[in-house]
Design an enzyme around this catalytic site. Structure first.
Site, mmCIF file in Angstrom:
data_model
loop_
_atom_site.group_PDB
_atom_site.id
_atom_site.type_symbol
_atom_site.label_atom_id
_atom_site.label_comp_id
_atom_site.label_asym_id
_atom_site.label_seq_id
_atom_site.Cartn_x
_atom_site.Cartn_y
_atom_site.Cartn_z
ATOM 1 N N SER A 41 0.840 -1.197 0.000
ATOM 2 C CA SER A 41 0.000 0.000 0.000
ATOM 3 C C SER A 41 0.873 1.244 0.000
ATOM 4 O O SER A 41 2.005 1.241 0.506
ATOM 5 C CB SER A 41 -0.897 0.023 1.239
ATOM 6 O OG SER A 41 -1.540 1.282 1.399
ATOM 7 N N TYR A 67 -2.177 -0.217 10.429
ATOM 8 C CA TYR A 67 -2.277 -0.692 9.047
ATOM 9 C C TYR A 67 -1.038 -0.279 8.249
ATOM 10 O O TYR A 67 -0.436 -1.091 7.534
ATOM 11 C CB TYR A 67 -3.541 -0.124 8.413
ATOM 12 C CG TYR A 67 -3.769 -0.526 6.976
ATOM 13 C CD1 TYR A 67 -4.382 -1.738 6.663
ATOM 14 C CD2 TYR A 67 -3.417 0.315 5.923
ATOM 15 C CE1 TYR A 67 -4.626 -2.103 5.339
ATOM 16 C CE2 TYR A 67 -3.652 -0.035 4.600
ATOM 17 C CZ TYR A 67 -4.253 -1.249 4.320
ATOM 18 O OH TYR A 67 -4.481 -1.606 3.010
#
Length: 292
Positions: free
Chosen positions: A183, A196
């Site tokens: 990501s 995250y």
């Protein structure tokens, strides 16, 4: 005849929120995963892929594109996502390939081992592992990140990748591939996504390190690191009014659709396309060049 470029959905979207894990069929607009303008060329003919989080979002699009390239697909997903998994199975079978549904939780190493073994029993081989399952819960302050949330995020997003890779590697032959989903948050960080982002940074390092370990065995390990993508992950993590503006701050003024991300996974899965590439993190950021 030239293919006409179809516009992709742009915000503002309808304000909406879902409870976790989020169901793709309830999203408005529905994420685009079919890739109607994508024509397969047998790049993965006769191969078998196992995709975690393969029921929806990026994972669903990857399953469909892999099938279009000739692969059979095993799909790992949470039991609560059964309706999405059923739709993905139908989409894979519509491409003329077989689909195996494997409900369970990648936080459980025994389940991960069993998922790999069931895949090999069903299809007699395993060539491609896609680690894609993820948990995300935004918080405005570190004080709001509980020990339980921190643990769930790491157990899903990095332990699960480790468990699946460890179980799959004994079955992978030279020319096989492991593709991890990273990501932009693992490159730039994100103040709302402390845990995250930390796991995504770990995934990038895990990719590079595992690639070094496996290079002499002819197994390639790469990572796709997208920016915002229109999947159930985000409407189940954000207030409805934020979902309405999701992706608007990218240079393209919109989030990616899963069908725009899936070709990168085909590229890394195909030995013909990427035989000289391992240990890479490929960013797909909608024009953002900072993290790239």
């Amino acid at each position: 005849m030239a293919t006409e470029v179809k516009p992709q959905p742009k915000p503002p979207f309808p304000a909406q929120h879902q409870e976790k894990p989020g169901i793709e069929s309830k999203l408005d607009p529905r994420p685009r995963y079919r890739g109607e303008d994508y024509h397969g060329s047998a790049k993965l003919q006769g191969k078998t892929a196992l995709i975690t989080g393969g029921d929806s979002g990026i994972g669903r699009a990857v399953a469909v594109f892999f099938a279009r390239e000739g692969a059979d697909v095993a799909i790992v997903y949470l039991p609560a996502e059964q309706s999405d998994a059923n739709e993905t199975r139908q989409a894979v079978e519509a491409e003329g390939r077989r689909a195996l549904l494997l409900p369970g939780d990648v936080r459980d190493p025994a389940f991960c081992r069993d998922a790999v073994e069931r895949t090999v029993r069903e299809f007699a081989r395993l060539d491609i592992l896609v680690n894609n399952a993820a948990f995300q819960q935004g918080q405005d302050s570190i004080d709001k990140v509980t020990d339980e949330q921190w643990d769930q995020t790491f157990k899903t997003n990095i332990y699960g990748y480790f468990y699946m890779a460890k179980a799959a590697i004994p079955h992978l032959k030279p020319g096989s591939a492991i593709i991890n989903c990273g990501s932009i948050t693992g490159l730039e960080g994100n103040k709302r996504l402390l845990d995250y982002s930390a796991t995504k940074g770990a995934i990038h390092a895990f990719t590079k390190s595992l690639a070094q370990q496996l290079v002499d065995r002819g197994i390639r390990v790469n990572c796709v690191a997208p920016g915002p993508v229109w999947t159930p992950l985000n409407p189940s993590d954000r207030p409805a009014e934020q979902v309405a503006k999701f992706g608007a701050d990218t240079p393209l003024k919109r989030p990616a659709q899963p069908e725009e991300i899936a070709p990168a996974f085909v590229f890394f899965a195909s030995h013909v396309d990427s035989s000289y590439i391992t240990g890479e993190v490929l960013t797909l950021l909608g024009g953002d060049t900072v993290a790239a």
